[in-house]
Design a protein around this motif. Structure first.
Motif, PDB file in Angstrom:
ATOM      1  N   MET A   1      -2.774  88.221   6.036  1.00 59.38           N
ATOM      2  CA  MET A   1      -3.347  89.520   5.745  1.00 59.38           C
ATOM      3  C   MET A   1      -3.230  89.794   4.252  1.00 59.38           C
ATOM      4  SD  MET A   1      -2.131  93.322   7.010  1.00 59.38           S
ATOM      5  CE  MET A   1      -2.919  93.307   8.589  1.00 59.38           C
ATOM      6  N   ALA A   2      -4.294  90.255   3.674  1.00 57.62           N
ATOM      7  CA  ALA A   2      -4.303  90.578   2.252  1.00 57.62           C
ATOM      8  C   ALA A   2      -3.495  91.840   1.988  1.00 57.62           C
ATOM      9  CB  ALA A   2      -5.735  90.785   1.781  1.00 57.62           C
ATOM     10  N   ILE A   3      -2.835  91.846   0.858  1.00 60.71           N
ATOM     11  CA  ILE A   3      -2.106  93.040   0.448  1.00 60.71           C
ATOM     12  C   ILE A   3      -3.036  93.890  -0.389  1.00 60.71           C
ATOM     13  CG2 ILE A   3      -0.170  93.925  -0.891  1.00 60.71           C
ATOM     14  CD1 ILE A   3       1.308  91.314  -0.175  1.00 60.71           C
ATOM     15  N   LYS A   4      -3.202  95.146   0.007  1.00 61.46           N
ATOM     16  CA  LYS A   4      -4.115  96.039  -0.694  1.00 61.46           C
ATOM     17  C   LYS A   4      -3.365  96.851  -1.741  1.00 61.46           C
ATOM     18  CE  LYS A   4      -7.270  96.502   3.171  1.00 61.46           C
ATOM     19  NZ  LYS A   4      -7.927  97.403   4.104  1.00 61.46           N
ATOM     20  N   GLU A   5      -4.062  97.131  -2.808  1.00 65.79           N
ATOM     21  CA  GLU A   5      -3.523  97.985  -3.858  1.00 65.79           C
ATOM     22  C   GLU A   5      -3.665  99.440  -3.385  1.00 65.79           C
ATOM     23  OE1 GLU A   5      -1.786  99.635  -6.680  1.00 65.79           O
ATOM     24  OE2 GLU A   5      -1.995  97.473  -6.945  1.00 65.79           O
ATOM     25  N   LEU A   6      -2.545 100.140  -3.253  1.00 67.18           N
ATOM     26  CA  LEU A   6      -2.573 101.500  -2.712  1.00 67.18           C
ATOM     27  C   LEU A   6      -2.195 102.568  -3.726  1.00 67.18           C
ATOM     28  CD1 LEU A   6      -0.910 100.811   0.747  1.00 67.18           C
ATOM     29  CD2 LEU A   6      -3.343 101.025   0.237  1.00 67.18           C
ATOM     30  N   THR A   7      -1.836 102.155  -4.934  1.00 67.80           N
ATOM     31  CA  THR A   7      -1.345 103.141  -5.888  1.00 67.80           C
ATOM     32  C   THR A   7      -2.415 104.116  -6.342  1.00 67.80           C
ATOM     33  OG1 THR A   7      -1.742 101.601  -7.709  1.00 67.80           O
ATOM     34  CG2 THR A   7       0.476 101.621  -6.747  1.00 67.80           C
ATOM     35  N   HIS A   8      -3.676 103.781  -6.154  1.00 66.51           N
ATOM     36  CA  HIS A   8      -4.762 104.665  -6.578  1.00 66.51           C
ATOM     37  C   HIS A   8      -5.186 105.642  -5.482  1.00 66.51           C
ATOM     38  CE1 HIS A   8      -6.411 101.007  -4.804  1.00 66.51           C
ATOM     39  NE2 HIS A   8      -7.330 101.788  -4.302  1.00 66.51           N
ATOM     40  N   ILE A   9      -4.548 105.593  -4.320  1.00 67.57           N
ATOM     41  CA  ILE A   9      -4.907 106.482  -3.209  1.00 67.57           C
ATOM     42  C   ILE A   9      -4.298 107.864  -3.460  1.00 67.57           C
ATOM     43  CG2 ILE A   9      -4.689 106.904  -0.728  1.00 67.57           C
ATOM     44  CD1 ILE A   9      -6.461 104.531  -1.384  1.00 67.57           C
ATOM     45  N   SER A  10      -5.153 108.882  -3.503  1.00 68.10           N
ATOM     46  CA  SER A  10      -4.663 110.246  -3.728  1.00 68.10           C
ATOM     47  C   SER A  10      -4.709 111.099  -2.466  1.00 68.10           C
ATOM     48  CB  SER A  10      -5.476 110.928  -4.833  1.00 68.10           C
ATOM     49  OG  SER A  10      -6.841 110.991  -4.481  1.00 68.10           O
ATOM     50  N   HIS A  11      -5.553 110.754  -1.504  1.00 67.78           N
ATOM     51  CA  HIS A  11      -5.663 111.504  -0.263  1.00 67.78           C
ATOM     52  C   HIS A  11      -5.717 110.529   0.913  1.00 67.78           C
ATOM     53  CE1 HIS A  11      -7.485 114.228  -3.268  1.00 67.78           C
ATOM     54  NE2 HIS A  11      -6.962 115.192  -2.530  1.00 67.78           N
ATOM     55  N   VAL A  12      -5.042 110.916   1.989  1.00 66.85           N
ATOM     56  CA  VAL A  12      -5.144 110.154   3.231  1.00 66.85           C
ATOM     57  C   VAL A  12      -5.561 111.126   4.327  1.00 66.85           C
ATOM     58  CG1 VAL A  12      -3.996 108.647   4.882  1.00 66.85           C
ATOM     59  CG2 VAL A  12      -3.346 108.573   2.459  1.00 66.85           C
ATOM     60  N   VAL A  13      -6.639 110.780   5.020  1.00 67.53           N
ATOM     61  CA  VAL A  13      -7.193 111.632   6.060  1.00 67.53           C
ATOM     62  C   VAL A  13      -6.932 110.968   7.407  1.00 67.53           C
ATOM     63  CG1 VAL A  13      -9.263 112.792   6.904  1.00 67.53           C
ATOM     64  CG2 VAL A  13      -9.005 112.338   4.445  1.00 67.53           C
ATOM     65  N   PHE A  14      -6.085 111.599   8.205  1.00 72.90           N
ATOM     66  CA  PHE A  14      -5.763 111.090   9.532  1.00 72.90           C
ATOM     67  C   PHE A  14      -6.669 111.803  10.536  1.00 72.90           C
ATOM     68  CE2 PHE A  14      -1.904 108.777   8.454  1.00 72.90           C
ATOM     69  CZ  PHE A  14      -1.513 109.381   7.257  1.00 72.90           C
ATOM     70  N   ILE A  15      -7.490 111.055  11.240  1.00 72.55           N
ATOM     71  CA  ILE A  15      -8.469 111.618  12.162  1.00 72.55           C
ATOM     72  C   ILE A  15      -8.067 111.233  13.576  1.00 72.55           C
ATOM     73  CG2 ILE A  15     -10.919 111.768  12.748  1.00 72.55           C
ATOM     74  CD1 ILE A  15     -11.308 110.376   9.853  1.00 72.55           C
ATOM     75  N   CYS A  16      -7.802 112.235  14.391  1.00 76.69           N
ATOM     76  CA  CYS A  16      -7.370 111.942  15.754  1.00 76.69           C
ATOM     77  C   CYS A  16      -8.505 111.293  16.529  1.00 76.69           C
ATOM     78  CB  CYS A  16      -6.910 113.209  16.467  1.00 76.69           C
ATOM     79  SG  CYS A  16      -6.313 112.821  18.138  1.00 76.69           S
ATOM     80  N   ASN A  17      -8.211 110.154  17.097  1.00 74.70           N
ATOM     81  CA  ASN A  17      -9.147 109.464  17.976  1.00 74.70           C
ATOM     82  C   ASN A  17      -8.526 109.310  19.360  1.00 74.70           C
ATOM     83  OD1 ASN A  17     -11.439 107.248  16.220  1.00 74.70           O
ATOM     84  ND2 ASN A  17     -10.776 109.294  15.665  1.00 74.70           N
ATOM     85  N   GLY A  18      -7.662 110.288  19.727  1.00 74.14           N
ATOM     86  CA  GLY A  18      -7.127 110.321  21.083  1.00 74.14           C
ATOM     87  C   GLY A  18      -8.225 110.712  22.065  1.00 74.14           C
ATOM     88  N   ASP A  19      -7.923 110.590  23.329  1.00 72.29           N
ATOM     89  CA  ASP A  19      -8.956 110.791  24.359  1.00 72.29           C
ATOM     90  C   ASP A  19      -9.613 112.161  24.300  1.00 72.29           C
ATOM     91  OD1 ASP A  19      -8.513 108.240  25.256  1.00 72.29           O
ATOM     92  OD2 ASP A  19      -7.250 108.847  26.956  1.00 72.29           O
ATOM     93  N   THR A  20      -8.822 113.230  24.169  1.00 70.18           N
ATOM     94  CA  THR A  20      -9.393 114.577  24.181  1.00 70.18           C
ATOM     95  C   THR A  20     -10.280 114.797  22.966  1.00 70.18           C
ATOM     96  OG1 THR A  20      -7.483 115.416  25.388  1.00 70.18           O
ATOM     97  CG2 THR A  20      -8.860 117.044  24.257  1.00 70.18           C
TER      98      THR A  20
END
Ligand code: FES
Length: 98
Positions: A1-20
């Protein structure tokens, strides 16, 4: 697996994909949020992550944004573009959030 550069990430959007949330359009919402991010050339600084149930089903579909630590509720697909503007702009004004 490639290691991604994450230091430039300023926002993380968690989107619920649960059943409901999925039954209320979260799959389409995820696609539209990702497209809105790409259309605004924000893909280098804004990461999206699909999650399982976040435990907020009654007010979902649920989105959580870090590092603002803001919970959004009732995010249907039609709200996706405005949500992205809110995340990278003035904040959660105009959205119902927890
Ligand atoms: S399925 Fe999305 S909060 Fe439970």
């Amino acid at each position: 697996m490639a290691i991604k550069e994450l230091t430039h990430i300023s926002h993380v959007v968690f989107i619920c994909n649960g059943d409901t949330c999925m039954s209320k359009g979260s799959d389409e919402t995820t696609s539209r949020i990702r497209k809105a991010i790409a259309d605004r050339a924000l893909h280098e600084s804004t990461r999206t992550i699909r999650t399982r149930c976040m435990g907020e089903c009654s007010t979902g579909p649920t989105v959580f944004v870090a590092p603002a630590n803001t919970w959004y509720q009732g995010i249907v697909p039609e709200m996706s573009e405005e949500l992205v503007e809110s995340i990278v702009g003035a904040g959660p004004v105009g959205f119902v959030h927890l």
